[in-house]
Scaffold this motif. Structure first.
Motif, short mmCIF file in Angstrom:
data_model
loop_
_atom_site.label_atom_id
_atom_site.label_comp_id
_atom_site.label_asym_id
_atom_site.label_seq_id
_atom_site.Cartn_x
_atom_site.Cartn_y
_atom_site.Cartn_z
N CYS A 156 0.81 -1.21 0.00
CA CYS A 156 0.00 0.00 0.00
C CYS A 156 0.84 1.26 0.00
O CYS A 156 0.30 2.36 0.06
CB CYS A 156 -0.97 0.02 1.18
SG CYS A 156 -0.16 0.14 2.78
N ALA A 184 -0.07 3.96 -2.63
CA ALA A 184 -1.31 4.70 -2.38
C ALA A 184 -1.10 5.77 -1.35
O ALA A 184 -1.64 6.87 -1.44
CB ALA A 184 -2.40 3.73 -1.92
N TYR A 223 -5.42 -2.79 1.08
CA TYR A 223 -5.50 -2.97 -0.38
C TYR A 223 -6.33 -4.21 -0.65
O TYR A 223 -6.01 -5.29 -0.17
CB TYR A 223 -4.11 -3.11 -0.98
CG TYR A 223 -4.11 -3.32 -2.48
CD1 TYR A 223 -4.24 -2.23 -3.33
CD2 TYR A 223 -4.01 -4.60 -3.02
CE1 TYR A 223 -4.26 -2.42 -4.71
CE2 TYR A 223 -4.02 -4.79 -4.40
CZ TYR A 223 -4.15 -3.69 -5.24
OH TYR A 223 -4.16 -3.87 -6.60
N GLN A 224 -7.43 -4.05 -1.41
CA GLN A 224 -8.26 -5.21 -1.71
C GLN A 224 -9.06 -4.95 -2.97
O GLN A 224 -9.46 -3.81 -3.26
CB GLN A 224 -9.20 -5.53 -0.54
CG GLN A 224 -10.01 -4.33 -0.07
CD GLN A 224 -10.81 -4.62 1.19
OE1 GLN A 224 -11.93 -5.05 1.11
NE2 GLN A 224 -10.22 -4.42 2.34
N GLY A 280 -7.97 -1.97 -5.25
CA GLY A 280 -8.00 -0.58 -4.80
C GLY A 280 -7.88 -0.47 -3.30
O GLY A 280 -7.53 -1.44 -2.62
N TRP A 281 -8.15 0.69 -2.78
CA TRP A 281 -8.02 0.95 -1.35
C TRP A 281 -9.32 1.51 -0.81
O TRP A 281 -10.08 2.17 -1.53
CB TRP A 281 -6.90 1.96 -1.10
CG TRP A 281 -5.52 1.44 -1.41
CD1 TRP A 281 -4.64 0.88 -0.53
CD2 TRP A 281 -4.88 1.44 -2.68
NE1 TRP A 281 -3.48 0.53 -1.19
CE2 TRP A 281 -3.59 0.86 -2.51
CE3 TRP A 281 -5.25 1.87 -3.95
CZ2 TRP A 281 -2.70 0.70 -3.55
CZ3 TRP A 281 -4.36 1.72 -5.01
CH2 TRP A 281 -3.10 1.13 -4.80
#
Length: 423
Positions: free
Chosen positions: A21, A24, A409-410, A413-414
């Motif tokens: 992550c 992001a 994160y999944q 996306g976040w």
């Protein structure tokens, strides 16, 4: 006391878990010291204690200051140190006490009388005259056009009534008018008793309300963008009402110089001139931490240098000194979360502001995000695109409230949970 090696080991373990992550999250002085533009904190440009201290200088001290800034004038011009004007009496109102007019008052006398009538630091007015028209240091001020160059040094001395992209309003012309009305406006922006709906001063100034986030443009050209700032106090809010732009990175990199096409310089220059001429506009709290803060961090600490920053570790946090000498501490619950994210070696980078108390909790800004802490919601970082949107919605004082989770994160996306919603 936690050792440096133990801290680094903990940071390394956490960093390994955060690699997925990281992208992001990363999206997004004393009088003797020369001002450094990077000490500028957009949410806390000047303290209320400094801004509203009307007793810092008398007319003799102001006159001596002006004499020193322009020891000689060009022939045929009247410098600020020599300027005189008849002034009129203005009655008291909710912003200012009565100003009693007189014949042939000096610029120094006008500055001090206005400052005391309106409760504004005369140093603020001196700096305003400089950042608007360079009037304090100009050896050849004039109004009109000479040798193909147009200036309005006295006519529009503080820039009051001069909107971007439009001519200055003639009813506000004149040095005395300009100084008085600028000080009057600085008080008016605070919505003092006797103003608001049902009074002769019906407007309510709320765009830059202290204790809230506000979106502040970088330039009158809106294509240059904006950034949400947490406005910490009324004096800073008043500066934004007067000059509604913040310096971008290019403006800060340039010191007193020129940045790029999106740079604006008014609030940067206010900070720089005030720092160089009168000392820290925040009373020193932007450049150091208190003895109480050191005591809360615990122990004497061990220090080392990382990426040009001096890092001092304590039992319960860190003190960071950046390459320009500005000092910021990271302690308490924010320090624990910061450590879990890898500290300065992690996804947030170094601290760029001190801890700020906000409604319901605290916040601290870092190079690549913000950590928010609340007894009711916990302590969590917000950064990247999520952080940008969260700030636009008002941050923790807006519709979503405080963050209540990290950013997993999944599904490509976040997402992040807040007290009253999800981004």
């Amino acid at each position: 006391m936690r050792t440096r090696s133990a801290l680094r080991l903990a940071m390394g373990l956490v960093l390994a878990a955060l690699v997925a992550c990281a992208a992001a999250l990363s999206g997004s002085a004393s009088r003797a010291e020369a001002a450094q533009a990077w000490d500028f904190e957009p949410g806390y440009i000047v303290s209320d204690a400094v801004f509203y201290n009307s007793g810092t200088m008398d007319s003799g001290a102001v006159q001596a200051f002006l004499n020193a800034k322009t020891p000689s004038c060009q022939a045929g011009y009247t410098c600020l140190k020599d300027y005189r004007q008849d002034t009129s009496t203005r009655p008291a109102d909710p912003m200012c006490g009565q100003y009693t007019g007189a014949t042939g008052e000096s610029a120094a006398t006008i500055i001090v009388k206005v400052a005391r009538a309106c409760g504004i630091n005369p140093q603020v007015l001196i700096v305003l005259l400089q950042k608007e028209q360079s009037l304090v240091t100009d050896p050849a001020p004039y109004d009109g056009t000479r040798n193909g160059r147009t200036k309005y040094s006295y006519r529009s001395a503080t820039g009051y009534g001069c909107p971007d992209g439009a001519p200055c309003a003639s009813e506000y012309y004149g040095f005395y008018n300009q100084v008085y009305l600028a000080a009057w406006a600085f008080k008016r922006y605070a919505n003092p008793p006797g103003t608001g709906p049902g009074t002769p001063y019906s407007s309510v100034y709320s765009r830059y309300t202290p204790g809230r986030f506000a979106s502040v443009l970088f330039n009158p050209d809106t294509s240059c963008g904006s950034r949400a700032i947490y406005i910490e106090n009324q004096a800073t809010a008043s500066l934004y009402f007067y000059t509604p732009y913040q310096p971008n990175a290019a403006a800060l990199n340039a010191g007193y110089g020129t940045g790029d096409r999106c740079s604006t310089y008014g609030n940067r220059n206010f900070f720089m001139y005030f720092s160089d001429w009168f000392g820290s506009p925040t009373g020193g709290d932007a450049r150091g931490i208190s003895a109480a803060a050191y005591e809360a961090l615990g122990g004497s600490g061990s220090s080392y240098v990382a990426s040009g920053w001096t890092v001092q570790e304590y039992d319960h946090g860190w003190v960071y000194r950046d390459p320009n000498g500005a000092t910021r501490d990271v302690g308490g619950a924010i320090a624990l979360r910061y450590q879990a994210l890898g500290g300065h070696a992690g996804v947030l980078g170094f601290p760029t502001a001190r801890t700020a108390t906000i409604p319901g909790g605290w916040m601290q800004q870092f190079e690549h995000g913000v950590i928010y802490s609340s007894p009711s919601a916990g302590t969590w970082e917000v950064a990247g695109a999520i952080g940008d949107r969260y700030a636009q919605l008002g941050g923790p004082t807006g519709v979503l409230g405080y963050p209540t989770s990290a950013v997993p994160y999944q599904n490509g996306g976040w997402s992040q949970h807040f007290q009253h919603g999800i981004i």
